[in-house]
Each structure stands twice: as structure tokens, then as C-alpha cells.
Design a protein around this motif. Sequence first.
Motif, mmCIF file in Angstrom:
data_model
loop_
_atom_site.group_PDB
_atom_site.id
_atom_site.type_symbol
_atom_site.label_atom_id
_atom_site.label_comp_id
_atom_site.label_asym_id
_atom_site.label_seq_id
_atom_site.Cartn_x
_atom_site.Cartn_y
_atom_site.Cartn_z
ATOM 1 N N PHE A 1 0.823 -1.204 0.000
ATOM 2 C CA PHE A 1 0.000 0.000 0.000
ATOM 3 C C PHE A 1 0.859 1.257 0.000
ATOM 4 O O PHE A 1 1.990 1.245 0.487
ATOM 5 N N PRO A 2 0.335 2.360 -0.523
ATOM 6 C CA PRO A 2 1.083 3.617 -0.453
ATOM 7 C C PRO A 2 1.477 3.951 0.985
ATOM 8 O O PRO A 2 0.663 3.840 1.904
ATOM 9 N N GLY A 3 2.729 4.326 1.168
ATOM 10 C CA GLY A 3 3.196 4.715 2.488
ATOM 11 C C GLY A 3 3.630 3.577 3.393
ATOM 12 O O GLY A 3 4.131 3.819 4.497
ATOM 13 N N SER A 4 3.467 2.334 2.949
ATOM 14 C CA SER A 4 3.819 1.186 3.790
ATOM 15 C C SER A 4 5.329 0.962 3.822
ATOM 16 O O SER A 4 6.020 1.132 2.810
ATOM 17 N N ASP A 5 5.833 0.575 4.990
ATOM 18 C CA ASP A 5 7.252 0.226 5.102
ATOM 19 C C ASP A 5 7.621 -0.936 4.197
ATOM 20 O O ASP A 5 8.781 -1.069 3.788
ATOM 21 N N ALA A 6 6.644 -1.784 3.877
ATOM 22 C CA ALA A 6 6.917 -2.967 3.050
ATOM 23 C C ALA A 6 7.372 -2.590 1.643
ATOM 24 O O ALA A 6 8.005 -3.395 0.953
ATOM 25 N N LEU A 7 7.092 -1.358 1.208
ATOM 26 C CA LEU A 7 7.509 -0.931 -0.126
ATOM 27 C C LEU A 7 9.026 -0.911 -0.266
ATOM 28 O O LEU A 7 9.555 -1.049 -1.368
ATOM 29 N N ASP A 8 9.714 -0.739 0.848
ATOM 30 C CA ASP A 8 11.177 -0.620 0.813
ATOM 31 C C ASP A 8 11.885 -1.908 1.201
ATOM 32 O O ASP A 8 13.116 -1.935 1.269
ATOM 33 N N GLU A 9 11.129 -2.975 1.440
ATOM 34 C CA GLU A 9 11.733 -4.244 1.855
ATOM 35 C C GLU A 9 12.333 -4.958 0.649
ATOM 36 O O GLU A 9 11.645 -5.262 -0.306
ATOM 37 N N ARG A 10 13.616 -5.209 0.694
ATOM 38 C CA ARG A 10 14.304 -5.891 -0.396
ATOM 39 C C ARG A 10 15.052 -7.140 0.066
ATOM 40 O O ARG A 10 15.513 -7.921 -0.764
ATOM 41 N N GLU A 11 15.166 -7.339 1.371
ATOM 42 C CA GLU A 11 15.883 -8.501 1.886
ATOM 43 C C GLU A 11 14.938 -9.675 2.120
ATOM 44 O O GLU A 11 15.206 -10.797 1.674
#
Length: 242
Positions: free
Chosen positions: A157-167
Amino acid sequence: MRRDIALEVLSSPETLAARVADWLLNLANGTNGRFAIALAGGSTPRATYRLLATPHYRDRFPWARTHWFWGDERFVAQDDPRSNYRMVADAMLTHVDIPAGRIHPVPTIGMSSQDAALAYERMLKAFYGSEMLDPARPLFDVNLLGLGEDGHFASLFPGSDALDEREHWTAAVSGQQTEARITLTYPVLESCRYAAFLVSGAAKSAMLRGLLSGEGDFPANRFHPKGELRVFADCAAAGEGA
């Protein structure tokens, strides 16, 4: 239009569902060995799942070698009406002969949402046979996706921390909806031979325009799969007359 997207516009939600069912059937029967599909929730893909359970598709689909995963799940019991697993089970899985070991739902009972995300990550890695994703060896053959009116897909979702999860391969998402959710992250969602957004209804037209043009910073516009990206949309979503 974004050069990496192949668009098909269908006359109605019903013809969209049939086109996607045909597409999945042809892709699956064009392969040998195990075939892995990541499923989307929502009403648009549900119509395709129901079609796949009808004799026309059921009798020709390679159920015995197809594995079914979920791109995201609400953190509720599997028999809860909000559960994506329940929706797919009611629409398709309980109506066809699928070995139990081919169905891979997100665990949601007896643990926290964070632990459930880690458990699903471990299962995905065991299925894949590696701790690291290889761009030359996609995890999924097909990834089916919905598109939200706010531009979200899966539970990114917009604004979710999960958007930046790459590991991590999965993430627990809270504070975005009424219930916590588990979602696959970008690297895992992008690890596919084919990805397809299924988009129906005029309420989705603005976001679909943004996705097709590449304009706008919303989660679906950050999605760039390793394989082919398609959009199946009905006329209402595409802003066209029937």
C-alpha cells in the motif's frame, strides 16, 4: 504506454475472465514439470478461478503438477469470509482434484503476523531450493495481480514500510487496513516468467492510466517483473466503450 506492458482490453468482466482462463490454460499446458502460480484476491480474479473449475477448463488443466501460492493474505482464519484462501478455495480449489501438497496458503493461526510472514518466507525458499533468488530462474511461472484504486497491489500500500523491503521475501503489513496482512515483497513478486494485472471497472480507470503511462508514484508503478508483464482490462477500466 510503457513499452514493457502488453495490454488487452476485453468487452466485459465476463470476457476478461474467460480470456485470462484461456491464457493460463495455454501457458500451463505449454510447459513440462511443475508449474507455479501466485494468486490474487478480489472479485476480478475470482471469476477466472470459477471458470477454471468448470469442465471446459478443469478437464484440461494440469492440476497434478501445478502449485498454488498467494501474493498476499489477510491475517484472519482460513474460513473467515475475508480470507483470500477461502475465496480461492470456494471458487476453485474445492471443485477440482488437486493434491494437497500443491496448495500453499499463508499460515494465519497460532502465531503473530510477523511470524506468519517468516514462516511463508521459509516455505517459499524451500520450494525454490535456495535462499537467494536467481534472475535467470524465476520463482513463479505466473503472478496474477489486482490493482487497487489507490494504486496498491498485493498488500503493498502507499506509504507502507513494506515498499522498501528488499531482503525479506515476505512482510507483515499493519495499519493500512482493518486487519493485518501478509504480503510478498517486490523481489519475490517480480520473480516470475509472466505477470498479469486483472483490472475491471471504471473505478480503476485512473490508476490503470497511470500504470500504462508510467506516470505517478504508486506501488503498482514500481513493479517491474523479470518476465513479461501483461494487463487484462475490461472496457470500463480502460475508459473505452463496450
